[in-house]
Design a protein around this motif. Structure first.
Motif, PDB file in Angstrom:
ATOM      1  N   LEU A  11       0.836  -1.204   0.000  1.00 40.03           N
ATOM      2  CA  LEU A  11       0.000   0.000   0.000  1.00 40.03           C
ATOM      3  C   LEU A  11       0.874   1.259   0.000  1.00 40.03           C
ATOM      4  O   LEU A  11       0.591   2.211  -0.731  1.00 40.03           O
ATOM      5  CB  LEU A  11      -0.942  -0.003   1.203  1.00 40.03           C
ATOM      6  CG  LEU A  11      -1.897   1.177   1.317  1.00 40.03           C
ATOM      7  CD1 LEU A  11      -2.829   1.244   0.107  1.00 40.03           C
ATOM      8  CD2 LEU A  11      -2.706   1.077   2.597  1.00 40.03           C
ATOM      9  N   ALA A  12       1.937   1.253   0.780  1.00 40.47           N
ATOM     10  CA  ALA A  12       2.835   2.411   0.837  1.00 40.47           C
ATOM     11  C   ALA A  12       3.445   2.700  -0.534  1.00 40.47           C
ATOM     12  O   ALA A  12       3.686   3.858  -0.887  1.00 40.47           O
ATOM     13  CB  ALA A  12       3.941   2.168   1.868  1.00 40.47           C
ATOM     14  N   ALA A  13       3.671   1.656  -1.323  1.00 36.12           N
ATOM     15  CA  ALA A  13       4.270   1.824  -2.649  1.00 36.12           C
ATOM     16  C   ALA A  13       3.341   2.543  -3.619  1.00 36.12           C
ATOM     17  O   ALA A  13       3.785   3.002  -4.670  1.00 36.12           O
ATOM     18  CB  ALA A  13       4.670   0.465  -3.214  1.00 36.12           C
ATOM     19  N   THR A  14       2.080   2.684  -3.278  1.00 30.65           N
ATOM     20  CA  THR A  14       1.137   3.391  -4.152  1.00 30.65           C
ATOM     21  C   THR A  14       1.069   4.886  -3.835  1.00 30.65           C
ATOM     22  O   THR A  14       0.367   5.621  -4.524  1.00 30.65           O
ATOM     23  CB  THR A  14      -0.284   2.788  -4.038  1.00 30.65           C
ATOM     24  OG1 THR A  14      -0.797   3.014  -2.721  1.00 30.65           O
ATOM     25  CG2 THR A  14      -0.276   1.304  -4.367  1.00 30.65           C
ATOM     26  N   ALA A  15       1.783   5.328  -2.818  1.00 30.54           N
ATOM     27  CA  ALA A  15       1.772   6.741  -2.431  1.00 30.54           C
ATOM     28  C   ALA A  15       2.434   7.587  -3.512  1.00 30.54           C
ATOM     29  O   ALA A  15       3.283   7.104  -4.264  1.00 30.54           O
ATOM     30  CB  ALA A  15       2.509   6.929  -1.106  1.00 30.54           C
ATOM     31  N   PRO A  16       2.069   8.867  -3.606  1.00 30.79           N
ATOM     32  CA  PRO A  16       2.724   9.759  -4.564  1.00 30.79           C
ATOM     33  C   PRO A  16       4.232   9.828  -4.310  1.00 30.79           C
ATOM     34  O   PRO A  16       4.704   9.646  -3.184  1.00 30.79           O
ATOM     35  CB  PRO A  16       2.071  11.124  -4.292  1.00 30.79           C
ATOM     36  CG  PRO A  16       0.769  10.801  -3.644  1.00 30.79           C
ATOM     37  CD  PRO A  16       0.997   9.544  -2.868  1.00 30.79           C
ATOM     38  N   ALA A  17       4.986  10.089  -5.370  1.00 28.01           N
ATOM     39  CA  ALA A  17       6.447  10.070  -5.309  1.00 28.01           C
ATOM     40  C   ALA A  17       7.014  10.994  -4.237  1.00 28.01           C
ATOM     41  O   ALA A  17       8.027  10.663  -3.613  1.00 28.01           O
ATOM     42  CB  ALA A  17       7.027  10.436  -6.675  1.00 28.01           C
ATOM     43  N   GLU A  18       6.385  12.117  -3.977  1.00 26.51           N
ATOM     44  CA  GLU A  18       6.936  13.055  -2.988  1.00 26.51           C
ATOM     45  C   GLU A  18       6.932  12.490  -1.566  1.00 26.51           C
ATOM     46  O   GLU A  18       7.614  13.000  -0.677  1.00 26.51           O
ATOM     47  CB  GLU A  18       6.222  14.411  -3.025  1.00 26.51           C
ATOM     48  CG  GLU A  18       4.748  14.357  -2.730  1.00 26.51           C
ATOM     49  CD  GLU A  18       3.877  14.263  -3.976  1.00 26.51           C
ATOM     50  OE1 GLU A  18       2.677  14.554  -3.846  1.00 26.51           O
ATOM     51  OE2 GLU A  18       4.375  13.894  -5.046  1.00 26.51           O
ATOM     52  N   TYR A  19       6.183  11.417  -1.322  1.00 28.01           N
ATOM     53  CA  TYR A  19       6.151  10.778  -0.004  1.00 28.01           C
ATOM     54  C   TYR A  19       7.027   9.528   0.051  1.00 28.01           C
ATOM     55  O   TYR A  19       7.043   8.830   1.060  1.00 28.01           O
ATOM     56  CB  TYR A  19       4.712  10.402   0.372  1.00 28.01           C
ATOM     57  CG  TYR A  19       3.793  11.584   0.476  1.00 28.01           C
ATOM     58  CD1 TYR A  19       3.951  12.522   1.489  1.00 28.01           C
ATOM     59  CD2 TYR A  19       2.782  11.779  -0.457  1.00 28.01           C
ATOM     60  CE1 TYR A  19       3.118  13.627   1.575  1.00 28.01           C
ATOM     61  CE2 TYR A  19       1.934  12.876  -0.373  1.00 28.01           C
ATOM     62  CZ  TYR A  19       2.109  13.793   0.642  1.00 28.01           C
ATOM     63  OH  TYR A  19       1.286  14.878   0.726  1.00 28.01           O
ATOM     64  N   ALA A  21      10.265   8.917   0.316  1.00 27.18           N
ATOM     65  CA  ALA A  21      11.328   8.813   1.326  1.00 27.18           C
ATOM     66  C   ALA A  21      10.767   8.347   2.669  1.00 27.18           C
ATOM     67  O   ALA A  21      11.311   7.433   3.295  1.00 27.18           O
ATOM     68  CB  ALA A  21      12.060  10.139   1.480  1.00 27.18           C
ATOM     69  N   GLY A  22       9.690   8.955   3.103  1.00 27.08           N
ATOM     70  CA  GLY A  22       9.073   8.558   4.372  1.00 27.08           C
ATOM     71  C   GLY A  22       8.501   7.155   4.328  1.00 27.08           C
ATOM     72  O   GLY A  22       8.646   6.377   5.273  1.00 27.08           O
ATOM     73  N   MET A  23       7.846   6.833   3.226  1.00 32.96           N
ATOM     74  CA  MET A  23       7.276   5.488   3.070  1.00 32.96           C
ATOM     75  C   MET A  23       8.378   4.438   3.026  1.00 32.96           C
ATOM     76  O   MET A  23       8.249   3.362   3.601  1.00 32.96           O
ATOM     77  CB  MET A  23       6.434   5.399   1.797  1.00 32.96           C
ATOM     78  CG  MET A  23       5.198   6.256   1.796  1.00 32.96           C
ATOM     79  SD  MET A  23       3.992   5.606   2.962  1.00 32.96           S
ATOM     80  CE  MET A  23       3.368   7.119   3.637  1.00 32.96           C
ATOM     81  N   LEU A  24       9.469   4.768   2.351  1.00 34.64           N
ATOM     82  CA  LEU A  24      10.583   3.835   2.246  1.00 34.64           C
ATOM     83  C   LEU A  24      11.173   3.528   3.622  1.00 34.64           C
ATOM     84  O   LEU A  24      11.429   2.361   3.954  1.00 34.64           O
ATOM     85  CB  LEU A  24      11.657   4.412   1.320  1.00 34.64           C
ATOM     86  CG  LEU A  24      12.866   3.547   1.051  1.00 34.64           C
ATOM     87  CD1 LEU A  24      12.469   2.215   0.417  1.00 34.64           C
ATOM     88  CD2 LEU A  24      13.833   4.289   0.147  1.00 34.64           C
ATOM     89  N   GLU A  25      11.371   4.542   4.425  1.00 34.84           N
ATOM     90  CA  GLU A  25      11.894   4.320   5.781  1.00 34.84           C
ATOM     91  C   GLU A  25      10.947   3.444   6.593  1.00 34.84           C
ATOM     92  O   GLU A  25      11.378   2.564   7.336  1.00 34.84           O
ATOM     93  CB  GLU A  25      12.137   5.655   6.497  1.00 34.84           C
ATOM     94  CG  GLU A  25      13.378   6.362   6.037  1.00 34.84           C
ATOM     95  CD  GLU A  25      14.646   5.544   6.237  1.00 34.84           C
ATOM     96  OE1 GLU A  25      14.798   4.852   7.265  1.00 34.84           O
ATOM     97  OE2 GLU A  25      15.494   5.577   5.329  1.00 34.84           O
ATOM     98  N   TRP A  26       9.643   3.692   6.458  1.00 34.08           N
ATOM     99  CA  TRP A  26       8.654   2.902   7.191  1.00 34.08           C
ATOM    100  C   TRP A  26       8.724   1.435   6.753  1.00 34.08           C
ATOM    101  O   TRP A  26       8.733   0.525   7.585  1.00 34.08           O
ATOM    102  CB  TRP A  26       7.247   3.465   6.963  1.00 34.08           C
ATOM    103  CG  TRP A  26       6.235   2.845   7.861  1.00 34.08           C
ATOM    104  CD1 TRP A  26       5.848   3.296   9.090  1.00 34.08           C
ATOM    105  CD2 TRP A  26       5.469   1.652   7.611  1.00 34.08           C
ATOM    106  NE1 TRP A  26       4.901   2.451   9.615  1.00 34.08           N
ATOM    107  CE2 TRP A  26       4.653   1.436   8.738  1.00 34.08           C
ATOM    108  CE3 TRP A  26       5.420   0.753   6.549  1.00 34.08           C
ATOM    109  CZ2 TRP A  26       3.779   0.355   8.831  1.00 34.08           C
ATOM    110  CZ3 TRP A  26       4.555  -0.333   6.644  1.00 34.08           C
ATOM    111  CH2 TRP A  26       3.743  -0.522   7.781  1.00 34.08           C
ATOM    112  N   VAL A  27       8.785   1.195   5.458  1.00 32.93           N
ATOM    113  CA  VAL A  27       8.818  -0.179   4.937  1.00 32.93           C
ATOM    114  C   VAL A  27      10.134  -0.862   5.322  1.00 32.93           C
ATOM    115  O   VAL A  27      10.130  -2.027   5.725  1.00 32.93           O
ATOM    116  CB  VAL A  27       8.590  -0.191   3.410  1.00 32.93           C
ATOM    117  CG1 VAL A  27       8.803  -1.574   2.830  1.00 32.93           C
ATOM    118  CG2 VAL A  27       7.179   0.296   3.086  1.00 32.93           C
ATOM    119  N   LEU A  28      11.250  -0.158   5.212  1.00 31.57           N
ATOM    120  CA  LEU A  28      12.543  -0.740   5.570  1.00 31.57           C
ATOM    121  C   LEU A  28      12.599  -1.157   7.040  1.00 31.57           C
ATOM    122  O   LEU A  28      13.309  -2.095   7.390  1.00 31.57           O
ATOM    123  CB  LEU A  28      13.679   0.234   5.267  1.00 31.57           C
ATOM    124  CG  LEU A  28      14.111   0.327   3.820  1.00 31.57           C
ATOM    125  CD1 LEU A  28      15.087   1.473   3.625  1.00 31.57           C
ATOM    126  CD2 LEU A  28      14.714  -0.981   3.339  1.00 31.57           C
TER     127      LEU A  28
END
Length: 148
Positions: A11-19, A21-28
């Motif tokens: 689901l986080a991967a569907t977020a707009p590109a500007e988000y 970095a934050g989504m990536l940290e959350w997933v990692l």
């Protein structure tokens, strides 16, 4: 927890590109290997890795590249897994993590090659040697580490 984290990562991967970095940290911060359910890895590892690849591709589109994230992804792609943690999609998941790493590193290919040669390749050689030693006498070994 592993299924929830994997679904949330997708689901986080569907977020707009500007988000991204934050989504990536959350997933990692929520890898499937840390969820405590090795029996579910075959269900969650590939979607997790594909989500990482999408997030890193989006991160690269924004012009933000992060070598620290790239190094974390390389470590995750080549971390030692118990034999029961390997499955038919392990290599596909590893490929997606390496694609994510390439996008996260951007143009820092020198650092990428240096990190791979110092940390990843020696560990991979060790895993293949251990797998070969354990496969003596097997009629049809899987060679999961060698496929990496």
């Amino acid at each position: 927890r592993a299924l929830l984290w994997s679904a949330a990562g997708s689901l986080a991967a569907t977020a707009p590109a500007e988000y991204s970095a934050g989504m990536l940290e959350w997933v990692l911060a929520r890898p499937p290997m840390a969820a405590g359910s090795p029996e579910l890895l075959q269900l969650v590892e590939l979607p997790y890795a594909e989500a990482l690849a999408t997030l890193c591709r989006n991160l690269q589109k924004t012009g933000a590249c992060d070598t620290a994230v790239g190094e974390r992804l390389a470590a995750m792609a080549f971390e030692e897994r118990p034999v029961h943690g390997l499955h038919e999609n392990s290599v596909k998941a590893q490929r997606s993590m390496l694609q994510a790493m390439r996008h996260a590193m951007g143009s820092e290919t020198g650092l990428l090659c240096q990190g791979l040669s110092q940390n990843i390749v020696p560990a991979l050689c060790k895993a293949v040697e251990a797998e070969a030693a354990g496969a003596v006498g097997d009629e049809d070994p899987s060679w999961r580490a060698a496929q990496a």
